[in-house]
Design a protein around this motif. Structure first.
Motif, PDB file in Angstrom:
ATOM      1  N   GLN A 135       7.487   5.207  -1.206  1.00  0.00           N
ATOM      2  CA  GLN A 135       7.213   4.640   0.279  1.00  0.00           C
ATOM      3  C   GLN A 135       5.559   4.435   0.127  1.00  0.00           C
ATOM      4  OE1 GLN A 135       7.330   7.403   4.340  1.00  0.00           O
ATOM      5  NE2 GLN A 135       9.162   7.396   3.768  1.00  0.00           N
ATOM      6  N   SER A 136       6.315   3.377   1.145  1.00  0.00           N
ATOM      7  CA  SER A 136       4.517   2.053   1.238  1.00  0.00           C
ATOM      8  C   SER A 136       4.081   2.945   2.906  1.00  0.00           C
ATOM      9  CB  SER A 136       4.810   0.954   0.948  1.00  0.00           C
ATOM     10  OG  SER A 136       5.941   0.240   2.469  1.00  0.00           O
ATOM     11  N   GLN A 160      -5.405   0.467  -6.028  1.00  0.00           N
ATOM     12  CA  GLN A 160      -5.591  -0.065  -5.006  1.00  0.00           C
ATOM     13  C   GLN A 160      -4.395  -0.885  -4.520  1.00  0.00           C
ATOM     14  OE1 GLN A 160      -8.037  -2.124  -7.983  1.00  0.00           O
ATOM     15  NE2 GLN A 160      -6.616  -3.967  -7.962  1.00  0.00           N
ATOM     16  N   PRO A 161      -4.110  -1.259  -3.763  1.00  0.00           N
ATOM     17  CA  PRO A 161      -3.138  -2.065  -3.027  1.00  0.00           C
ATOM     18  C   PRO A 161      -2.339  -3.317  -4.112  1.00  0.00           C
ATOM     19  CG  PRO A 161      -4.788  -2.109  -1.479  1.00  0.00           C
ATOM     20  CD  PRO A 161      -5.026  -1.413  -2.552  1.00  0.00           C
ATOM     21  N   ILE A 162      -0.804  -3.330  -3.910  1.00  0.00           N
ATOM     22  CA  ILE A 162      -0.340  -3.882  -5.333  1.00  0.00           C
ATOM     23  C   ILE A 162       0.284  -5.005  -4.711  1.00  0.00           C
ATOM     24  CG2 ILE A 162       1.734  -4.398  -6.792  1.00  0.00           C
ATOM     25  CD1 ILE A 162       1.573  -0.979  -6.931  1.00  0.00           C
ATOM     26  N   GLU A 190       0.959  -1.710   0.093  1.00  0.00           N
ATOM     27  CA  GLU A 190      -0.026  -0.161  -0.030  1.00  0.00           C
ATOM     28  C   GLU A 190       1.224   1.339   0.264  1.00  0.00           C
ATOM     29  OE1 GLU A 190      -3.821   0.023   2.087  1.00  0.00           O
ATOM     30  OE2 GLU A 190      -3.327  -1.867   2.816  1.00  0.00           O
ATOM     31  N   ILE A 191       0.766   2.042  -1.161  1.00  0.00           N
ATOM     32  CA  ILE A 191       1.581   3.571  -1.084  1.00  0.00           C
ATOM     33  C   ILE A 191       1.308   4.317  -0.391  1.00  0.00           C
ATOM     34  CG2 ILE A 191       2.298   5.035  -2.516  1.00  0.00           C
ATOM     35  CD1 ILE A 191       2.114   2.834  -5.142  1.00  0.00           C
ATOM     36  N   GLN A 192       2.095   4.806   0.699  1.00  0.00           N
ATOM     37  CA  GLN A 192       1.758   5.866   1.319  1.00  0.00           C
ATOM     38  C   GLN A 192       1.867   7.476   0.865  1.00  0.00           C
ATOM     39  OE1 GLN A 192       1.156   6.273   5.066  1.00  0.00           O
ATOM     40  NE2 GLN A 192       0.897   8.494   4.357  1.00  0.00           N
TER      41      GLN A 192
END
Length: 369
Positions: free
Chosen positions: A37-38, A79-81, A2-4
């Motif tokens: 950054q995640s 969406q998350p990767i 999940e990208i911050q």
């Protein structure tokens, strides 16, 4: 993952000396440095190899920034990767813009490897602990100067010498190089400087036992290269013509080349580079990793992909000290007798130096969901 947030930085680094090809002369290197950054607080890094001017390919720093900002970054936030291979699928409906796609995808690959505590090379499926590397030498002011430069790098142990050529600086120059260095692995890089009308002239290179001639004809051609390869004993290597595994399939079918240069940025990222590697391996076509005057961040990605087994020929990933007074990574990339030891730290294996990056950053922007 999940990208911050994502940070794009426009960075400028001065080259130690000008680098001249048939496309022109570069005195410095401007590029986009990508940090993703995640939510775990870990950052993945990569860089775009697009230049300020559309000379090597049509992409530029400005067009890359626009495409990333308006189209690609929103897709990453969607969406998350789960795995980096998903990134190229997510970007697939956006035509072209390979260097922009590659920069973001590369940072995701670095982040993925770091979150799993493994080197990027291993995440890609690489197996080598050391890689052989060569050196790329631009067009010099004189043949004597070229011979001196070659002598220095031969003494340093580089495993292959690549000499840039163009009309008026080709056969006679290579003849002199061979006279002084009869046994070194030697190749010529034309950067699309010739046409089929020059076929007879290029055939004169056959007597010099070159490992290959790189991209002699048009940057977007695979048809004329097939005709030229049928006339040459010297293997043709395709560079600018190759953007995808589909391009490679067609080139192999046509007989356009006997070697493929894989540049991560040119083909749209590490995922596509792996596919090209696998197809070439299945057809007995050796590959090698080309360079784009990358900083240490991009250089680290080149090292990682070169650990795959079909990277048989030495690539262009020279030491950081070949180009920079001081690189933006710690430690810098070093070469020992033509060999780079692949780092075993997680991700790219080198730590971006934020202070040196800050000093060289012309502009930056942060993107959040």
């Amino acid at each position: 993952m999940e990208i911050q947030h994502i940070i794009l930085r426009h960075v400028k680094m001065d080259l130690l000396q000008p680098f001249t090809t048939s496309l022109g002369t570069e005195y410095d290197k401007e590029f986009i440095l990508v940090e993703i950054q995640s939510k775990t607080g870990i950052s993945g890094w990569a860089e775009s190899v697009a230049s300020p001017d559309p000379l090597y390919k049509e992409e530029t720093i400005k067009t890359n920034w626009h495409i990333m900002e308006e189209f690609l970054i929103p897709l990453l936030f969607k969406q998350p990767i789960g795995h980096p291979d998903e990134v190229s699928e997510r970007f697939s409906h956006i035509r072209g813009n390979y260097m922009a796609k590659s920069a973001l995808e590369g940072a995701i690959w670095d982040l993925y490897a770091k979150e799993r505590g493994i080197p990027l090379a291993r995440a890609l499926g690489g197996t080598k602990e050391k890689i052989d590397v060569g050196i790329s030498i631009g067009i010099q002011e004189s043949v004597d100067q070229l011979l001196k430069v070659i002598e220095r790098y031969v003494q340093e142990g580089y495993k292959r010498i690549k000499v840039k050529i163009q009309p008026g600086w080709d056969v006679d120059v290579i003849r002199e190089v061979r006279k002084h260095f009869p046994h070194i692995p030697l190749m010529a890089d034309a950067n699309s400087a010739y046409t089929l009308r020059d076929a007879d002239h290029l055939m004169a290179l056959d007597e010099f036992n070159l490992t290959m001639i790189e991209q002699p004809l048009s940057h977007d051609d695979i048809i004329d290269h097939a005709e030229l390869q049928a006339k040459l004993k010297t293997p043709i290597c395709l560079d600018e013509s190759i953007h995808s595994v589909e391009d490679v399939r067609k080139a192999i079918k046509l007989g356009s080349c006997k070697v493929i240069n894989i540049k991560i940025g040119r083909v749209g990222g590490l995922t596509e580079a792996k596919k090209i590697h696998d197809l070439c391996q299945a057809h007995g076509i050796p590959v090698w990793c080309g360079g784009m005057l990358e900083s240490g961040v991009g250089r680290a990605h080149n090292i990682a992909i070169t650990t795959l087994p079909n990277f048989i020929l030495p690539g262009d990933t020279a030491a950081s000290s070949r180009y920079w007074q001081q690189d933006i990574i710690d430690p810098e990339v070093t070469v020992d007798n033509g060999v780079i030891t692949v780092p075993d730290a997680p991700g790219i294996g080198y730590e971006p130096n934020r202070d040196r990056i800050r000093e060289r950053t012309l502009y930056s922007k942060l993107y959040k969901m």
